[in-house]
Design an enzyme around this catalytic site. Sequence first.
Site, PDB file in Angstrom:
ATOM      1  N   ASP A   1       5.052   3.299  -0.841  1.00  0.00           N
ATOM      2  CA  ASP A   1       4.287   2.057  -0.689  1.00  0.00           C
ATOM      3  C   ASP A   1       4.197   1.325  -2.020  1.00  0.00           C
ATOM      4  O   ASP A   1       4.434   0.113  -2.103  1.00  0.00           O
ATOM      5  CB  ASP A   1       2.857   2.361  -0.207  1.00  0.00           C
TER       6      ASP A   1
ATOM      7  N   THR B   1       2.763   3.961   7.323  1.00  0.00           N
ATOM      8  CA  THR B   1       2.704   4.977   6.260  1.00  0.00           C
ATOM      9  C   THR B   1       2.369   6.361   6.810  1.00  0.00           C
ATOM     10  O   THR B   1       2.966   7.359   6.409  1.00  0.00           O
ATOM     11  CB  THR B   1       1.667   4.577   5.192  1.00  0.00           C
TER      12      THR B   1
END
Length: 388
Positions: free
Chosen positions: A133, A202
Amino acid sequence: IMWVWCGCLPCIITGSNHSINNVLFTYPYIDMSRRYSLLQCAKVQSILLLLGRRFVNQCRPQSSARKPFIRRNLSTSYSAPRMDSTSPLVLRLVAASISAANTAGDIVRDIMKKGDLGIVEKTGINDVQTAADRAAQRTIVSSLSRVFPRVTIIGEEDLDEDEDTITDAGYDDSVLEKQCPENLLSTEEEDVVIWVDPLDGTKEYTQGYLDHVTVLIGISVAGKSVAGVIHQPFYNYEAGPDAELGRTMWGVVGIGVYGVEQLPLATDKRIITTTRSHSTPEVQAAINAMEPDEVLRVGGAGHKVLLLIEGKAHCYLFASPGCKKWDTCAPQALLEALGGRLTDIHGNQMQYDKDVKRPNSAGVLASCRDHDWYLSKIPESIKTKLHA
């Protein structure tokens, strides 16, 4: 058990991530029995690590609330990649975003292959962030900021501006050959807000559901989603060790969508797609009201909209305020470029100006057709709870 706990304890104490989630088993060329056993151990280790960090964090002074990364009006001395400046701005933004998303996808795959995901907890055990990320967002923001210094860029992750990775991702010149819609020809950089979700899905990324993972770059002009890029880093990952991984899809409202084929929907049943891990009683009640024949519970807003485009689901429904603007801006542009709609559960258009509230507080409803019918089926009691 001792391996799992001993691997977590140093990480909990030091804040390091180096013994967590060696996830090479998620690649198809790893032996399946070994892949399964490693997966179970890594899942247990991840849970222990996150629980331990929650305890440690509660003992530390609390910082201010997490805020998304915002970069606007960047002045920079770096030289930008050469691009035909006579091309309309929106086309140049899309061309650069495609290359930035591809580069981010390389980073996401590389971190997965190395095995150290660098998992940290953001707001809770169900809201985590990984090294992928962080690195992907720095790359996207740095690349686009260099070329478009007066554009506002809002990313999901809370990162320091001085942590940028100086990246020249280039651009996809095939986009510049398209005819820009007349209503976008006079767009200026100050009119644009770019919404970045560097790794949508995620949680699925950390759990090995790799086909749910996307990189999202949405482009809004005067508060409206007009263009977007969706990159799937692990597309085709189950096809074998020699398969080419990844695909990139982009679209502009008024031009069309490229990189994915719109397929017909089933006519003999109704399929709804919704959240895999953030369900609530309201979410389930809204789904029940649609009387679906099948419900696909998957991760990632980008992945759900792709299911609509590829004819695998009729409607994407999330009657909850958990989704954010960076989750929906890019998918909305692709869906609307194909004639679909994405609104809140009241039927209101999403707004994407730089000062708008980040959460989609009135939920999300997306469809390729019959949008008004789906809106009419949502119970008034749920609409009342989720204020527009």
